[in-house]
Design a protein around this motif. Sequence first.
Motif, short mmCIF file in Angstrom:
data_model
loop_
_atom_site.label_atom_id
_atom_site.label_comp_id
_atom_site.label_asym_id
_atom_site.label_seq_id
_atom_site.Cartn_x
_atom_site.Cartn_y
_atom_site.Cartn_z
N SER A 117 33.40 40.70 33.79
CA SER A 117 34.72 41.90 34.08
C SER A 117 35.70 41.87 32.54
O SER A 117 34.83 42.63 31.35
CB SER A 117 35.58 40.90 34.52
OG SER A 117 36.78 41.81 35.51
N ARG A 159 29.56 34.02 37.09
CA ARG A 159 30.56 33.41 38.24
C ARG A 159 31.07 34.65 38.49
O ARG A 159 31.62 35.38 38.54
CB ARG A 159 31.38 32.78 37.21
CG ARG A 159 30.54 31.78 36.48
CD ARG A 159 31.90 30.94 34.68
NE ARG A 159 31.83 29.54 36.44
CZ ARG A 159 33.15 28.93 36.99
NH1 ARG A 159 33.99 29.12 35.76
NH2 ARG A 159 32.89 28.69 37.25
N VAL A 177 30.00 36.29 40.75
CA VAL A 177 29.92 38.05 41.31
C VAL A 177 28.59 37.41 42.83
O VAL A 177 29.03 38.31 43.44
CB VAL A 177 29.07 38.60 40.44
CG1 VAL A 177 28.28 37.65 39.25
CG2 VAL A 177 28.97 40.25 40.04
N ASP A 200 31.03 47.35 35.44
CA ASP A 200 31.76 48.10 35.47
C ASP A 200 32.89 48.26 33.90
O ASP A 200 33.56 48.17 33.23
CB ASP A 200 33.25 47.22 36.22
CG ASP A 200 34.75 48.57 36.25
OD1 ASP A 200 34.76 49.39 36.15
OD2 ASP A 200 35.57 47.84 36.87
C1 SAM Z 1 35.14 38.81 40.66
S1 SAM Z 1 34.69 39.51 38.64
C2 SAM Z 1 33.93 37.61 38.27
C3 SAM Z 1 34.58 37.97 36.20
C4 SAM Z 1 34.03 36.45 35.94
N1 SAM Z 1 32.60 36.22 35.48
C5 SAM Z 1 34.67 35.69 35.61
O1 SAM Z 1 34.27 34.73 36.98
O2 SAM Z 1 36.18 35.37 36.25
C6 SAM Z 1 33.24 40.12 39.20
C7 SAM Z 1 32.57 41.37 38.41
O3 SAM Z 1 31.19 40.89 38.67
C8 SAM Z 1 31.27 42.51 38.50
N2 SAM Z 1 29.91 42.77 39.39
C9 SAM Z 1 29.71 43.43 40.55
N3 SAM Z 1 28.32 43.87 40.99
C10 SAM Z 1 27.39 44.14 39.39
C11 SAM Z 1 26.48 43.84 39.07
N4 SAM Z 1 25.98 44.56 39.95
N5 SAM Z 1 25.94 44.41 38.17
C12 SAM Z 1 26.60 43.65 36.99
N6 SAM Z 1 28.41 43.59 37.79
C13 SAM Z 1 28.25 43.46 38.85
C14 SAM Z 1 32.55 43.33 38.12
O4 SAM Z 1 32.17 44.26 38.08
C15 SAM Z 1 33.54 42.19 38.60
O5 SAM Z 1 34.15 43.06 36.98
#
Ligand code: SAM
Length: 177
Positions: free
Chosen positions: A24, A121, A123, A53
């Motif tokens: 993120s 984490r 995701v 993203d």
């Molecule tokens: C809720 S945030 C979690 C961020 C950080 N890991 C935390 O725990 O604070 C989810 C993140 O997953 C990313 N994400 C969603 N689908 C994904 C994918 N297919 N591949 C990589 N990143 C992805 C989103 O862009 C977002 O930044």
Amino acid sequence: MENEILPNLFKNKKNIKIWSAACSTGEEPYSLAMLLTKFLPLNMITIIATDIDKGALSKAIQGIYSEKSLENLPKAFIQKFFIKENNQYMISDEIKSRVKFRQHNLLKDPYEKNCDLIICRNVMIYFTEEAKSEMYHKFHDSLNNNGILFVGSTEQIILPHRYKLKPVKTFFYTKSV
Ligand SMILES: C[S@@+](CC[C@H](N)C(=O)[O-])C[C@H]1O[C@@H](n2cnc3c(N)ncnc32)[C@H](O)[C@@H]1O
């Protein structure tokens, strides 16, 4: 992480490969880089940090955070690794330069190899069971022997042995084979 996982990882080698997946806006890899300074000189630290993203990644690269987002960070880290400007906190270049951000889709792109620590984490909750299963297999293949996968607090892996993973502590897994 600080008291058990990292000391264990550093028992055998100092140069560890770290991947922060779905990072993120950068809080995770930057916090980890700060924590790692307790174990290593900064120039020995490199963290690969990825997210799908582009917008999140460009914020991560800027490294500017609100006071609120720093509320769980130790005061000593804030004093040492941030510059306060108006009401914003800019992460120092010495920490910034240790984190390499790039775009990566966990569902499609090839995974990093030879990792000693993978943080992924909050995701997997968005993924189908099938996608999760594929992802756990890929994380297994990405890890070195004794490498660690750190998942989110609502993301415990059900039946981890199916993916040749075994729990070492709650939310931390290593390879079983
Ligand atoms: C809720 S945030 C979690 C961020 C950080 N890991 C935390 O725990 O604070 C989810 C993140 O997953 C990313 N994400 C969603 N689908 C994904 C994918 N297919 N591949 C990589 N990143 C992805 C989103 O862009 C977002 O930044």
